[in-house]
Write an enzyme that holds these catalytic residues in place. Structure first.
Site, PDB file in Angstrom:
ATOM      1  N   VAL A  73      -5.289   6.819   5.616  1.00 46.52           N
ATOM      2  CA  VAL A  73      -4.261   7.491   6.002  1.00 46.52           C
ATOM      3  C   VAL A  73      -2.627   7.197   5.621  1.00 46.52           C
ATOM      4  O   VAL A  73      -1.611   7.470   5.798  1.00 46.52           O
ATOM      5  CB  VAL A  73      -3.943   5.814   6.675  1.00 46.52           C
ATOM      6  CG1 VAL A  73      -5.295   5.103   8.344  1.00 46.52           C
ATOM      7  CG2 VAL A  73      -4.193   4.594   6.144  1.00 46.52           C
ATOM      8  N   ASP A  74      -3.663   8.223   4.031  1.00 48.74           N
ATOM      9  CA  ASP A  74      -2.364   8.004   3.366  1.00 48.74           C
ATOM     10  C   ASP A  74      -1.971   9.892   3.059  1.00 48.74           C
ATOM     11  O   ASP A  74      -0.968   9.204   2.022  1.00 48.74           O
ATOM     12  CB  ASP A  74      -3.064   8.260   1.416  1.00 48.74           C
ATOM     13  CG  ASP A  74      -4.266   9.268   1.640  1.00 48.74           C
ATOM     14  OD1 ASP A  74      -5.855   9.082   0.241  1.00 48.74           O
ATOM     15  OD2 ASP A  74      -4.238  10.248   1.979  1.00 48.74           O
TER      16      ASP A  74
ATOM     17  N   HIS B  11      -7.927   7.585  12.147  1.00 50.89           N
ATOM     18  CA  HIS B  11      -6.923   6.119  11.689  1.00 50.89           C
ATOM     19  C   HIS B  11      -5.129   6.614  12.377  1.00 50.89           C
ATOM     20  O   HIS B  11      -5.275   5.355  11.178  1.00 50.89           O
ATOM     21  CB  HIS B  11      -7.731   5.374  11.199  1.00 50.89           C
ATOM     22  CG  HIS B  11      -9.253   5.157  11.198  1.00 50.89           C
ATOM     23  ND1 HIS B  11     -10.162   5.277   9.898  1.00 50.89           N
ATOM     24  CD2 HIS B  11     -10.189   5.271  12.395  1.00 50.89           C
ATOM     25  CE1 HIS B  11     -11.255   5.136  10.800  1.00 50.89           C
ATOM     26  NE2 HIS B  11     -11.045   5.457  12.034  1.00 50.89           N
TER      27      HIS B  11
ATOM     28  N   GLY C 130     -17.200  10.147   0.332  1.00 51.93           N
ATOM     29  CA  GLY C 130     -16.391   9.713   0.240  1.00 51.93           C
ATOM     30  C   GLY C 130     -16.201   8.557   1.058  1.00 51.93           C
ATOM     31  O   GLY C 130     -14.842   7.837   1.328  1.00 51.93           O
TER      32      GLY C 130
ATOM     33  N   CYS D  59      14.128   0.826  21.464  1.00 52.56           N
ATOM     34  CA  CYS D  59      14.858  -1.181  21.984  1.00 52.56           C
ATOM     35  C   CYS D  59      14.745  -2.290  20.788  1.00 52.56           C
ATOM     36  O   CYS D  59      14.768  -3.666  21.318  1.00 52.56           O
ATOM     37  CB  CYS D  59      12.958  -1.322  22.851  1.00 52.56           C
ATOM     38  SG  CYS D  59      11.477  -1.760  21.866  1.00 52.56           S
TER      39      CYS D  59
ATOM     40  N   GLN E 177     -10.799   9.900   7.178  1.00 52.72           N
ATOM     41  CA  GLN E 177     -10.440   8.326   7.839  1.00 52.72           C
ATOM     42  C   GLN E 177      -9.010   7.825   7.211  1.00 52.72           C
ATOM     43  O   GLN E 177      -8.404   6.579   7.817  1.00 52.72           O
ATOM     44  CB  GLN E 177     -11.722   7.192   8.159  1.00 52.72           C
ATOM     45  CG  GLN E 177     -12.868   7.753   8.292  1.00 52.72           C
ATOM     46  CD  GLN E 177     -14.475   7.102   7.696  1.00 52.72           C
ATOM     47  OE1 GLN E 177     -14.211   5.902   8.178  1.00 52.72           O
ATOM     48  NE2 GLN E 177     -14.947   7.524   6.910  1.00 52.72           N
TER      49      GLN E 177
ATOM     50  N   ARG F 276       1.098  -1.238   0.398  1.00 53.39           N
ATOM     51  CA  ARG F 276       0.069   0.024  -0.239  1.00 53.39           C
ATOM     52  C   ARG F 276       1.156   1.721   0.118  1.00 53.39           C
ATOM     53  O   ARG F 276       0.821   2.324  -0.686  1.00 53.39           O
ATOM     54  CB  ARG F 276      -1.337   0.336   0.941  1.00 53.39           C
ATOM     55  CG  ARG F 276      -1.931  -0.718   1.495  1.00 53.39           C
ATOM     56  CD  ARG F 276      -2.627  -1.419   2.628  1.00 53.39           C
ATOM     57  NE  ARG F 276      -3.762  -0.261   2.864  1.00 53.39           N
ATOM     58  CZ  ARG F 276      -3.330   0.021   3.721  1.00 53.39           C
ATOM     59  NH1 ARG F 276      -3.580  -0.812   5.417  1.00 53.39           N
ATOM     60  NH2 ARG F 276      -4.748   1.414   3.845  1.00 53.39           N
TER      61      ARG F 276
ATOM     62  N   SER G 219     -18.193   5.029   2.555  1.00 55.15           N
ATOM     63  CA  SER G 219     -19.206   4.355   3.365  1.00 55.15           C
ATOM     64  C   SER G 219     -19.787   3.672   4.441  1.00 55.15           C
ATOM     65  O   SER G 219     -21.293   3.512   4.502  1.00 55.15           O
ATOM     66  CB  SER G 219     -18.446   2.983   2.636  1.00 55.15           C
ATOM     67  OG  SER G 219     -17.582   2.357   3.468  1.00 55.15           O
TER      68      SER G 219
ATOM     69  N   ALA H 280     -16.237  12.929  -5.991  1.00 49.99           N
ATOM     70  CA  ALA H 280     -15.811  14.080  -4.975  1.00 49.99           C
ATOM     71  C   ALA H 280     -14.992  15.143  -5.702  1.00 49.99           C
ATOM     72  O   ALA H 280     -14.983  16.334  -5.900  1.00 49.99           O
ATOM     73  CB  ALA H 280     -14.940  13.076  -3.865  1.00 49.99           C
TER      74      ALA H 280
END
Ligand code: BV8
Ligand code: ZN
Length: 244
Positions: A101-102, A117, A190, A154, A99, A69, A192, A234
């Site tokens: 994450v791009d 998100h 855009g 870590c 929402q 992705r 759902s 959109a």
């Protein structure tokens, strides 16, 4: 007055506007949506891999999906919808809740962005040493998946700094999104409207007295609850609205 002109007039007159976006806003940029036909990867649906259980079971497989992705998204540019939303976000009183994450809203220059998100370009420590949300934009090298990223603090496993199914949203982000539901005009664009708590925001805005609008080529579970639905893409509807 036609529907677009009426909405354009509302946008011009609104003191406060909130725009909620989902994967449909990035579709024109070439980013696969979640529930569209391009949302599958190999034989997996996003819900199969975007969970802590999947990562626990097979971190390499989950990282392969995210690397795939990231590789796709790295080649995508913000589209006209992102640019109009970024322009609106310069206005006092306009907030954007995504929402996605791009990070395409960020790259388009959007202000007052609430990322519900997280970001596919950030990582956190899976072994919970506390190292969180550091940026890492390494890409696939020569088509082979990334070696599983490690935590710089870590040396434990790193995970994508996104909210998986079954994980709670960051309280600050959720509260900011709820606060943004108090607005004159709420546009859901855009999405759902199936993933909660984001899917409940349009109803919450309506409950708080906002005029609510859905912009989506398809009907969604939110369609019956909003005041106005505009069936369209959109990247076409938003530029038309911005020209009114
Ligand atoms: C939570 C990040 C509670 C990762 C995503 C059982 C157990 C646990 C929880 C649940 C459960 N059952 C239900 C839940 C709640 C669950 C949920 O809602 N599940 C759904 C599937 C029923 N929600 C959660 O788990 C959330 N957390 O509830 O925590 C809790 C509380 C305390 C303590 C512990 C737990 C977390 C949800 C976040 C999941 N992460 N993404 C990653 O990306 O890798 S969700 C993922 O889907 C996306 O981020 C996106 O946000 C979301 C929704 O997708 P959309 O953006 O809407 O995209 P989609 O493809 O679905 O639709 C695209 C739309 O665009 C379509 O309508 C299409 O018509 C339209 N379109 C297409 N082209 C265009 C267009 N529109 C305009 N223009 C175009 N050109
Ligand atoms: Zn760590």
């Amino acid at each position: 007055m036609n529907v677009l002109a009426e909405l354009g007039d509302r946008i011009a007159r609104a003191r406060t506007i909130t725009v909620l976006t989902g994967a449909g806003v990035s579709a024109a940029s070439g980013v696969p949506t979640f529930r569209g036909k391009d949302g599958w990867w190999r034989q997996f649906r996003p819900e199969d891999l975007a969970t802590a259980e999947a990562f626990q079971r097979d971190p390499a497989l989950v990282w392969e999906w995210y690397a795939w992705r990231r590789e796709k998204i790295a080649r995508c540019e913000p589209n006209a919808a992102h640019h109009v939303i970024a322009q609106w976000s310069q206005r006092e009183g306009c907030r954007v809740v995504t929402q996605n994450v791009d990070d395409l809203h960020l790259r388009a220059g959007t202000r007052n962005l609430i990322r519900l998100h997280g970001s596919i370009w950030e990582m956190s420590c899976w072994d919970a040493c506390g190292q969180r949300a550091w940026r890492d934009e390494r890409r696939l090298d020569a088509g082979r998946p990334l070696p599983i990223p490690r935590c710089p603090a870590c040396d434990g496993l790193a995970r994508p700094a996104v909210i998986w199914f079954g994980e709670a949203l960051e309280p600050a982000d959720l509260y900011a999104a709820l606060d943004a539901c108090t607005c004159d005009l709420f546009l859901t664009v855009g999405t759902s409207a199936v993933v909660y708590p984001a899917a409940g925001l349009a109803r919450e805005a309506k409950r708080r007295g906002s005029f609510t609008v859905e912009i989506n080529p398809d009907e969604t579970p939110a369609s019956a609850a909003v005041d106005l639905t505009i069936r369209g893409a959109a990247e076409r509807v938003l530029p038309d609205l911005s020209r009114i």
